[in-house]
Design a protein around this motif. Structure first.
Motif, PDB file in Angstrom:
ATOM      1  N   UNK A 135       7.563  -2.287   5.528  1.00 18.69           N
ATOM      2  CA  UNK A 135       7.774  -3.426   6.408  1.00 18.69           C
ATOM      3  C   UNK A 135       9.223  -3.878   6.309  1.00 18.69           C
ATOM      4  N   UNK A 138     -15.867 -17.446   6.582  1.00 14.30           N
ATOM      5  CA  UNK A 138     -16.750 -16.434   7.160  1.00 14.30           C
ATOM      6  C   UNK A 138     -17.078 -15.368   6.120  1.00 14.30           C
ATOM      7  N   UNK A 198       2.683  -9.184  -0.862  1.00  8.70           N
ATOM      8  CA  UNK A 198       1.610  -9.242   0.135  1.00  8.70           C
ATOM      9  C   UNK A 198       0.719  -8.009   0.036  1.00  8.70           C
ATOM     10  N   UNK A 199      -0.572  -8.258  -0.008  1.00 11.59           N
ATOM     11  CA  UNK A 199      -1.591  -7.201  -0.145  1.00 11.59           C
ATOM     12  C   UNK A 199      -1.546  -6.496  -1.493  1.00 11.59           C
ATOM     13  N   UNK A 216       5.584 -12.897   7.732  1.00  8.04           N
ATOM     14  CA  UNK A 216       4.703 -13.621   6.802  1.00  8.04           C
ATOM     15  C   UNK A 216       3.981 -14.788   7.462  1.00  8.04           C
ATOM     16  N   UNK A 225       1.066 -17.735   5.841  1.00  7.03           N
ATOM     17  CA  UNK A 225       1.077 -17.724   4.383  1.00  7.03           C
ATOM     18  C   UNK A 225       0.500 -19.036   3.841  1.00  7.03           C
ATOM     19  N   UNK A 280       4.870  -9.823  10.456  1.00  2.00           N
ATOM     20  CA  UNK A 280       3.921  -9.498   9.391  1.00  2.00           C
ATOM     21  C   UNK A 280       3.076 -10.727   9.125  1.00  2.00           C
ATOM     22  N   UNK A 281       1.987 -10.514   8.406  1.00  2.00           N
ATOM     23  CA  UNK A 281       1.040 -11.593   8.131  1.00  2.00           C
ATOM     24  C   UNK A 281       0.792 -11.741   6.649  1.00  2.00           C
ATOM     25  N   UNK A 282       0.472 -12.959   6.274  1.00  2.00           N
ATOM     26  CA  UNK A 282      -0.095 -13.147   4.947  1.00  2.00           C
ATOM     27  C   UNK A 282      -1.532 -12.632   4.998  1.00  2.00           C
ATOM     28  N   UNK A 283      -1.947 -12.080   3.873  1.00  2.00           N
ATOM     29  CA  UNK A 283      -3.207 -11.350   3.828  1.00  2.00           C
ATOM     30  C   UNK A 283      -4.418 -12.171   4.284  1.00  2.00           C
ATOM     31  N   UNK A 284      -4.565 -13.379   3.758  1.00  2.00           N
ATOM     32  CA  UNK A 284      -5.811 -14.114   4.003  1.00  2.00           C
ATOM     33  C   UNK A 284      -5.882 -14.562   5.464  1.00  2.00           C
ATOM     34  N   UNK A 343      -4.629 -13.030   8.032  1.00  2.00           N
ATOM     35  CA  UNK A 343      -4.975 -11.845   8.825  1.00  2.00           C
ATOM     36  C   UNK A 343      -6.482 -11.602   8.740  1.00  2.00           C
ATOM     37  N   UNK A 344      -6.971 -11.611   7.524  1.00  2.00           N
ATOM     38  CA  UNK A 344      -8.392 -11.327   7.330  1.00  2.00           C
ATOM     39  C   UNK A 344      -9.262 -12.381   8.002  1.00  2.00           C
ATOM     40  N   UNK A 345      -8.880 -13.647   7.874  1.00  2.00           N
ATOM     41  CA  UNK A 345      -9.668 -14.708   8.501  1.00  2.00           C
ATOM     42  C   UNK A 345      -9.644 -14.600  10.020  1.00  2.00           C
ATOM     43  N   UNK A 380     -12.103 -11.791  10.712  1.00  2.00           N
ATOM     44  CA  UNK A 380     -13.477 -12.154  10.349  1.00  2.00           C
ATOM     45  C   UNK A 380     -14.079 -13.141  11.336  1.00  2.00           C
ATOM     46  N   UNK A 381     -13.250 -14.059  11.816  1.00  2.00           N
ATOM     47  CA  UNK A 381     -13.748 -15.063  12.756  1.00  2.00           C
ATOM     48  C   UNK A 381     -13.659 -14.575  14.191  1.00  2.00           C
TER      49      UNK A 381
END
Lengths: 509, 247
Positions: free
Chosen positions: A1, A218, A268-269, B135, B138, B161-165, B167-169, B172-173
């Motif tokens: 990245x 969720x 990150x990750x 990010x 975050x 880029x994204x912070x992990x949580x 992205x996941x949320x 998921x939603x």
């Protein structure tokens, strides 16, 4: 990245210490002493079940896959012999934690998706801790605690740390306070396990050598119903911290140093594993401070290998059998960072980012309006003992309002009962009173994240605050134009005494 | 990374489509605009792009979002997306879900972001797409963050880029598509109010106002999950879990 490349370039320019970034280049000689020492007798209390074979299958034999601690924990939780970073695996969750901010939404999803009459997968593995918005007149906040209580009654949840009498927290023997510290104090953090929580600072529990990370409502709703979560195996960055910790540094200085080094997205990750002689010398609360803030570098989880310090802390706290795991000597790490801690100085994170690192002494002209000592990362007993040490050494009074918010009821009790070393038997609370601090408040997350308008010590004006909390984003403690300097309890106390950001060596040396 | 306009960029701006009519509020809801074909454009970042060439990813997602864009910078944390004082709102309650939308991006510093994402007194935003830097999302794990954006009517975030949580949320939603840009710097070249198209099938963000195009990384397996409305809906749709518990 590209973003992380530029961030790394920026960080290395500002970094004066030895570092090695060679990927997949483990240095076995540097590997911490505890690794692979399965012959060392674990102080594990097997209460209900007979003693296990001392070695897990994945840790024996000549054909095993070398894994990091995090990989090993996830391998065991997914019943796999070996795992590679990047794999997606279904893991069995050992503990799911939720609180008053995300619990009601999690429960809502659980009911919607699994049915009104559904039962949680294991009533003993769900831990529900009201802690965020407790001492407030906000009706919706109060309602959310009621939703938690109704659910826990309905589901017969074993671990629910309830509060009903908001006027006096001491009238609520079950009430603990900040979830991450309560999880540790109540024995829910155990080596080798998987702990998920609806809070980004769930990574705090990595201090116990377990996999712990934050998830959303969720995903948590899914875990409530099934006990399983789909997780991607993170690669591990190893941080080797060696050298004697100078008496003016605390773990907060170490993690702010690291975040300043790798940036707010540098992990990150990824998993962050902390090893080295300095880490081994840290007590559990300091290890928690370190792991608590890995999310501020984007980290998925942080881990410290469990050792005698860990086992001793856990004595008498849990009757659950646990088995620590350690990174193999040949495990592959994404990268290695090395720090000579004896050469580090007290640091702060300037507004408005936890990676905006500066030496505390470089900020000595920054005039401040208040000091806040509290939160999961900065409101533990050791944090207050550290602050008291500075006040005691100076013998002076604070020059700005100084707010103290113990993380949990136990911490609050400690402030009023534990003698501060070298004080002739005084407690923290006595020292704080003599220094002119505000009386320690009721334990909760408090103003760390602003919260409802009537939250104690919330920044309702655009002020400058030195805080032992973990985030200094715009508006984090209330007012959008507020400025937050993140600092260790030493630095926070020293700053309270001068009214400026202050290097604690001014008082401790 | 934001280089001065180059000759190629000038070419691009002359080749751009005429902006579509101003989007109506219907645009901002979960509608998928009709398949949006665009002529061969010269893009200085991604090279010559044709729909066929750009559709090379395995992503079956073909959604297209069109409308005005709201632009933010690097490291937009979830406290700025939804300040903690509003976390008493429970996303799984429909009326509180809508209210969360009205507070989306309420934490952005007013000096840096004079234009609100949601106008005072409104529950929905006029901006269908958010463009951000590195990010994005975050900080806190609060699911209220992607929920607030989705509840306000935004359909996609396009960031470096994204912070992990976060992205996941988002996945998921199923509230918003968290799309990643191939290159850095788009947020510096886009302005709030520019008219854009996000074309998932072709993995491209087109800024009609500036005439520039930005290549996106394919959303991959997350696309169908978001399209279905989140992990539970996707799991039911694909038969991974029983079709619907009696609720």
């Amino acid at each position: 990245m590209s973003s992380s490349v530029s961030a790394a370039a920026k960080a290395s320019a500002a970094f004066a210490h030895k570092k090695e970034l060679a990927a997949a280049a483990p240095a076995p000689t540097q590997h911490r002493a505890g690794s692979g020492r399965r012959s060392k007798p674990c102080r594990v209390r097997a209460v209900a079940s007979p003693a296990r074979a001392p070695r897990a299958p994945a840790s024996t034999g000549s054909v095993k896959t070398a894994m990091t601690m995090t990989e090993k924990i996830l391998a065991r939780a997914s019943e796999r012999a070996g795992l590679e970073p990047g794999e997606n695996v279904w893991v069995d969750v050992d503990v799911l934690m939720t609180h008053d901010v995300c619990g009601p939404g999690t429960i809502g999803i659980f009911k919607k998706e699994f049915g009104e009459d559904a039962k949680v997968w294991d009533r003993e593995k769900v831990v529900i801790i009201p802690d965020h918005y407790i001492f407030t007149n906000d009706e919706r906040a109060n309602r959310n605690v009621d939703i938690l209580r109704d659910f826990c009654m309905e589901q017969n949840i074993k671990y629910f740390y309830d509060i009903k009498d908001l006027s006096n927290f001491k009238a609520n023997p079950d009430y603990k306070g900040v979830c991450h510290v309560a999880l540790a104090q109540e024995g829910h953090c155990r080596p080798g396990e998987v702990l998920l929580g609806t809070d980004s600072h769930t990574c705090n529990a990595g201090a116990f050598g377990q996999f712990a990370t934050g998830i959303g409502n969720t995903d948590a709703g899914f875990v409530l119903g099934t006990g399983k979560a789909l997780l991607k195996v993170p690669p591990t960055i190893r941080f080797v911290l060696d050298g004697e910790m100078p008496p003016y540094l605390l773990a907060k200085d170490l993690i702010l140093q690291i975040i300043g080094e790798i940036s707010v997205s540098g992990a990150t990750y990824k998993s962050m594993e902390f090893v080295g002689s300095t880490i081994e010398s840290l007590n559990m609360e300091e290890r928690m401070t370190l792991c608590n803030m890995v999310v501020e570098a984007g980290g998925k989880n942080g881990v410290v290998p469990a050792d005698e310090t860990t086992f001793k802390y856990l004595e008498g706290k849990t009757s659950v059998d646990y088995e620590p795991v350690y990174s193999d000597a040949q495990a592959r790490f994404f990268s290695d960072y090395r720090f000579d801690v004896s050469k580090l100085e007290p640091v702060v994170a300037k507004p408005h980012s936890p990676d905006n690192r500066a030496l505390a002494r470089e900020c000595k002209d920054v005039k401040i309006d208040r000091v806040y000592i509290g939160s999961c990362t900065g409101g533990k007993t050791e944090d207050f003992l550290a602050a008291a040490k500075v006040f005691l050494a100076s013998g002076k009074k604070v020059k700005v309002p100084t707010f103290l918010v113990p993380a949990t009821q136990k911490v609050w009790m400690d402030l009023y009962s534990l003698p501060v070393p070298g004080s002739g038997g005084k407690t923290c609370s006595q020292i704080f009173e003599e220094a002119g601090c505000d009386t320690p408040a009721s334990p909760s997350c408090g103003a760390c994240l602003g919260g409802p308008r009537d939250t104690y010590a919330r920044m309702n004006e655009p002020m400058v605050c030195v805080s032992t909390t973990n985030r200094n984003f715009p508006g984090r403690m209330g007012h959008k134009e507020g400025q937050i300097y993140l600092a260790s309890p030493y630095t926070a106390a020293a700053s309270a005494l001068t009214g400026y950001v202050t290097d604690p060596r001014d008082f401790l040396m | 990374m934001a280089a001065a306009p180059t000759a190629a960029a000038t070419v691009a701006s002359t080749a751009v489509l005429a902006p579509r009519p101003a989007p109506t509020s219907a645009f901002l809801r979960r509608t998928q605009a009709t398949s949006h074909r665009h002529p061969i454009l010269k893009c200085r970042r991604a090279g010559t792009l044709t729909p066929a060439a750009a559709a090379g990813g395995s992503s079956p997602s073909s959604a297209v979002f069109h409308g005005e864009v709201f632009v933010v910078g690097d490291n937009i944390d979830t406290d700025q997306i939804i300040p903690a004082e509003h976390l008493t709102l429970v996303p799984s309650k429909p009326d509180e879900y809508r209210k969360l939308g009205s507070f989306a991006f309420a934490g952005l510093p007013t000096a840096a972001y004079p234009t609100p994402f949601v106008d005072p007194g409104e529950e929905s935003t006029r901006y269908a797409v958010i463009v951000g830097g590195a990010n994005f999302g975050c900080g806190s794990s609060r699911e209220h963050a992607p929920v607030a954006l989705g509840a306000a009517g935004a359909r996609a975030v396009v960031a470096e880029s994204y912070a992990r949580i976060f992205f996941r949320n988002s996945v998921a939603t199923g509230e918003v598509y968290p799309l990643e840009l191939h290159d850095a710097g788009a947020w510096k070249e886009c302005k709030t109010g520019d008219v854009v198209t996000v074309d998932l099938g072709n993995s491209v963000l087109i800024n009609h106002t500036s005439g520039k195009e930005y290549k996106l990384k394919p959303i991959g397996d997350a696309g169908p999950v978001i399209e279905a409305g989140g992990i539970f809906a996707y799991a039911r749709k694909t038969g991974m879990i029983a079709s619907k518990a009696a609720a």
